[in-house]
Design an enzyme around this catalytic site. Sequence first.
Site, PDB file in Angstrom:
ATOM      1  N   TYR A  32      -6.730   6.552   3.624  1.00  0.00           N
ATOM      2  CA  TYR A  32      -6.907   5.551   2.570  1.00  0.00           C
ATOM      3  C   TYR A  32      -6.117   4.280   2.883  1.00  0.00           C
ATOM      4  CZ  TYR A  32      -6.228   3.067  -1.770  1.00  0.00           C
ATOM      5  OH  TYR A  32      -6.164   2.072  -2.702  1.00  0.00           O
ATOM      6  N   GLU A  92       0.827  -1.213   0.000  1.00  0.00           N
ATOM      7  CA  GLU A  92       0.000   0.000   0.000  1.00  0.00           C
ATOM      8  C   GLU A  92       0.862   1.263   0.000  1.00  0.00           C
ATOM      9  OE1 GLU A  92      -3.074   0.300  -0.650  1.00  0.00           O
ATOM     10  OE2 GLU A  92      -3.429  -1.852  -0.697  1.00  0.00           O
ATOM     11  N   CYS A 123     -17.646   2.756 -20.820  1.00  0.00           N
ATOM     12  CA  CYS A 123     -19.088   2.829 -20.526  1.00  0.00           C
ATOM     13  C   CYS A 123     -19.885   1.808 -21.331  1.00  0.00           C
ATOM     14  CB  CYS A 123     -19.616   4.228 -20.823  1.00  0.00           C
ATOM     15  SG  CYS A 123     -18.762   5.509 -19.909  1.00  0.00           S
ATOM     16  N   ASP A 146     -10.063   7.065  -2.364  1.00  0.00           N
ATOM     17  CA  ASP A 146      -8.916   7.716  -3.006  1.00  0.00           C
ATOM     18  C   ASP A 146      -9.395   8.309  -4.332  1.00  0.00           C
ATOM     19  OD1 ASP A 146      -9.277   5.540  -4.649  1.00  0.00           O
ATOM     20  OD2 ASP A 146      -7.147   5.069  -4.817  1.00  0.00           O
TER      21      ASP A 146
HETATM   22  S1  SF4 Z   1     -21.015   4.067 -17.154  1.00  0.00           S
HETATM   23 FE1  SF4 Z   1     -19.046   4.948 -17.639  1.00  0.00          FE
HETATM   24  S2  SF4 Z   1     -18.863   6.695 -16.266  1.00  0.00           S
HETATM   25 FE2  SF4 Z   1     -20.487   5.409 -15.467  1.00  0.00          FE
HETATM   26  S3  SF4 Z   1     -19.452   4.065 -14.001  1.00  0.00           S
HETATM   27 FE3  SF4 Z   1     -19.501   2.996 -15.953  1.00  0.00          FE
HETATM   28  S4  SF4 Z   1     -17.543   3.481 -16.885  1.00  0.00           S
HETATM   29 FE4  SF4 Z   1     -17.873   4.973 -15.253  1.00  0.00          FE
END
Ligand code: SF4
Length: 362
Positions: free
Chosen positions: A123, A40, A202, A141
Amino acid sequence: MKKSTKQQFFTKNLLVWFETNDRPLPWKGEKNPYYIWLSEIILQQTRVEQGLPYFEKFKAAFPTVFDLANAPSDKVMKLWEGLGYYSRARNLHFTAKFIAEELNGVFPDTHNAILGLKGVGPYTAAAIASFAFGLPHAVVDGNVFRVLSRVFGIKTPIDTTQGKKEFNQLAADLLAKKIPAIYNQAIMDFGATQCTPANPNCAICPMQKKCTAFGDKLIDILPVKSKKIKKRDRFFNYLVFKRADTIILNKRSQKDIWLNLYDFPLVETTALLDEPALTKHNDFQQIIGTTTYSIRKASKPFKQLLTHQKIVAVFWEIELKAELLTNESDFFEVKQKNINNFAFPKIVDLYFKDKSLYLELF
Ligand code: SF4
């Protein structure tokens, strides 16, 4: 406090995601608090790929906290060389001595006591407490700030007292309290590999359905920071004095960056200098005194960025015709072939590498 529906969704999906995205790292599943602490501290402000070989090196060189405590400071600094943020190495050594000498080598096993160790912030304390002792403390963090601010659409700046309070509370609410180690590892990995600062993945994210940043197109603005760190420019004129097969090094003993590392006698200025300006500079004259010298060469400028400073350094290679008579107790002469025994800041290593001549500097 009972989790809201979105909080339940977050924790559940995070843990499911982790089942198939767990990164195999040598300290995972480790129960020895000494190794967990070591990993860590090494990973603070450091990417996993960069920290990994250092963890292996430290573990091999110092298998127990007593080995680390008894090691000479130069050996610890040398092993740390290149990792940056050198106060971590000094604190690591200090804390190893404290645990070995004051606690008979037994690592503290409560969150408060762990937090009381030098070099251990909230942390790291939460990580050690949960990984080593299964205590229910959530890590917070940069990765966690980013993930939570995006999923929950929190715009409070993360570098304010209010922001820290809000994120800490949310992190504590989200924690899977029966399995804090797994949960903490999961959110760290999720931030590091899935919800990354740039280009988060995403398209295949389990949070997407309820992620506010994704839905409201806020990914680029979350998390919010209230102030940008302003860097201070510093200009270092390093004097690389050579005489026969020796060079002069400087041990950095002042309260400044790179404490206890080695570099060269230094003239710090507010801008880069040419040769006449350097040789007229008071600090240069003070260092050189009446010694006869000849300047052989100036290197190209090297740059190193630190959190709050930008360092630009030029290395002046100077041949001494006689021993340098100086009152400066931090200067000492070493054989060029032995310089590899000393730990240098990155900018000095860059200079050495550029010359590709560890054994012969001139
Ligand atoms: S959708 Fe995109 S911005 Fe939202 S938690 Fe998932 S990776 Fe992150």
